[in-house]
Design a protein around this motif. Structure first.
Motif, PDB file in Angstrom:
ATOM      1  N   GLY A  28       0.807  -1.216   0.000  1.00 30.06           N
ATOM      2  CA  GLY A  28       0.000   0.000   0.000  1.00 30.06           C
ATOM      3  C   GLY A  28       0.833   1.256   0.000  1.00 30.06           C
ATOM      4  N   PHE A  29       1.928   1.254   0.778  1.00 29.82           N
ATOM      5  CA  PHE A  29       2.809   2.420   0.830  1.00 29.82           C
ATOM      6  C   PHE A  29       3.473   2.660  -0.522  1.00 29.82           C
ATOM      7  CE2 PHE A  29       6.891   4.492   2.039  1.00 29.82           C
ATOM      8  CZ  PHE A  29       6.356   5.656   2.554  1.00 29.82           C
ATOM      9  N   LEU A  30       3.956   1.582  -1.140  1.00 30.35           N
ATOM     10  CA  LEU A  30       4.586   1.725  -2.465  1.00 30.35           C
ATOM     11  C   LEU A  30       3.570   2.175  -3.513  1.00 30.35           C
ATOM     12  CD1 LEU A  30       6.938  -1.401  -2.510  1.00 30.35           C
ATOM     13  CD2 LEU A  30       7.567   1.001  -2.154  1.00 30.35           C
ATOM     14  N   LEU A  31       2.377   1.621  -3.467  1.00 31.38           N
ATOM     15  CA  LEU A  31       1.320   2.020  -4.392  1.00 31.38           C
ATOM     16  C   LEU A  31       0.949   3.494  -4.184  1.00 31.38           C
ATOM     17  CD1 LEU A  31      -0.540   0.922  -6.625  1.00 31.38           C
ATOM     18  CD2 LEU A  31      -2.216   0.449  -4.829  1.00 31.38           C
ATOM     19  N   ILE A  34       3.639   5.671  -5.734  1.00 30.40           N
ATOM     20  CA  ILE A  34       3.539   5.665  -7.197  1.00 30.40           C
ATOM     21  C   ILE A  34       2.366   6.527  -7.658  1.00 30.40           C
ATOM     22  CG2 ILE A  34       3.027   4.205  -9.198  1.00 30.40           C
ATOM     23  CD1 ILE A  34       4.611   1.970  -7.716  1.00 30.40           C
ATOM     24  N   THR A  35       1.213   6.378  -7.019  1.00 29.50           N
ATOM     25  CA  THR A  35       0.033   7.130  -7.454  1.00 29.50           C
ATOM     26  C   THR A  35       0.150   8.619  -7.142  1.00 29.50           C
ATOM     27  OG1 THR A  35      -1.120   6.539  -5.408  1.00 29.50           O
ATOM     28  CG2 THR A  35      -1.551   5.172  -7.345  1.00 29.50           C
ATOM     29  N   ILE A  36       0.835   8.984  -6.067  1.00 25.01           N
ATOM     30  CA  ILE A  36       1.043  10.404  -5.767  1.00 25.01           C
ATOM     31  C   ILE A  36       1.918  11.041  -6.842  1.00 25.01           C
ATOM     32  CG2 ILE A  36       2.249  11.986  -4.203  1.00 25.01           C
ATOM     33  CD1 ILE A  36       1.144  10.422  -1.890  1.00 25.01           C
ATOM     34  N   SER A  61       2.923  16.270   5.784  1.00 27.22           N
ATOM     35  CA  SER A  61       3.156  15.199   4.806  1.00 27.22           C
ATOM     36  C   SER A  61       4.454  14.455   5.092  1.00 27.22           C
ATOM     37  CB  SER A  61       3.194  15.774   3.398  1.00 27.22           C
ATOM     38  OG  SER A  61       1.955  16.333   3.078  1.00 27.22           O
ATOM     39  N   CYS A  62       5.511  15.190   5.432  1.00 22.31           N
ATOM     40  CA  CYS A  62       6.799  14.550   5.731  1.00 22.31           C
ATOM     41  C   CYS A  62       6.715  13.705   6.998  1.00 22.31           C
ATOM     42  CB  CYS A  62       7.895  15.596   5.864  1.00 22.31           C
ATOM     43  SG  CYS A  62       8.328  16.378   4.306  1.00 22.31           S
ATOM     44  N   VAL A  63       6.086  14.247   8.040  1.00 20.92           N
ATOM     45  CA  VAL A  63       5.942  13.492   9.288  1.00 20.92           C
ATOM     46  C   VAL A  63       5.053  12.264   9.059  1.00 20.92           C
ATOM     47  CG1 VAL A  63       5.067  13.576  11.670  1.00 20.92           C
ATOM     48  CG2 VAL A  63       6.387  15.479  10.770  1.00 20.92           C
TER      49      VAL A  63
END
Length: 172
Positions: A28-31, A34-36, A61-63
């Motif tokens: 999910g994190f990788l997806l 990619i989608t962002i 967003s960074c945190v």
């Protein structure tokens, strides 16, 4: 025929569930990354074009990304600990070490979730929206902190038990 006891079944189920959790979260994190990058996903804190991003929105967003990485590392070490559990060596140094590391990561991720919630609240205050809401979103960071502390306490208890076991083995 090999008999599998109840403890082994529970350990195998635990490891399987942790593996699924890890795989789903990493995927999910990788997806999401990619989608962002293609602009398919809109981030809640950042609405509008790239020029409208405030320092607060970028910080959130960074945190958030860092929190996700810390959580994934905690699940990774929990997964390593579960693998060692299958050997039925409950007092091994590896289990104690991985349990403590995993607990530290979960505690840190919970604290970082609270920081994100505070930053979002500050962002709403900046635009003149005073909102103090109690909802289930507060339960996730609290639960992560509780689980993290429990794992850290459990690792210390296992270390004490391991030392007692070693002392008893020497006196026999």
């Amino acid at each position: 025929m090999i008999q599998i006891n109840s403890s082994m079944k529970k350990s195998f189920l635990f490891k399987s569930l942790v593996d699924y959790l890890y795989i789903l979260n990493v995927g999910g994190f990788l997806l999401l990354l990619i989608t962002i990058s293609f602009g398919f996903v809109e981030i809640n804190e950042i609405k509008g074009s790239d020029e409208d991003w405030s320092v607060l929105a970028i910080s959130i967003s960074c945190v958030s990304a860092l929190t996700c990485i810390v959580f994934l590392r905690g699940v990774y070490y929990l997964r390593k600990m579960a693998r060692h559990l299958l050997t039925n060596k409950y007092f091994s140094k590896q289990i104690i070490k991985y349990l403590k590391i995993s607990g530290t990561h979960f505690l840190l991720a919970g604290v970082m979730f609270v920081v994100i919630m505070i930053l979002r609240w500050i962002g709403k205050l900046r635009v003149g929206l005073f909102e103090f809401v109690y909802d289930t979103n507060l339960m996730v960071p609290l639960f992560l902190m509780i689980i993290g502390l429990f794992f850290m306490i459990q690792s210390e208890a296992l270390l004490v038990a391991k030392n007692f076991k070693e002392e008893n083995d020497l006196t026999v």
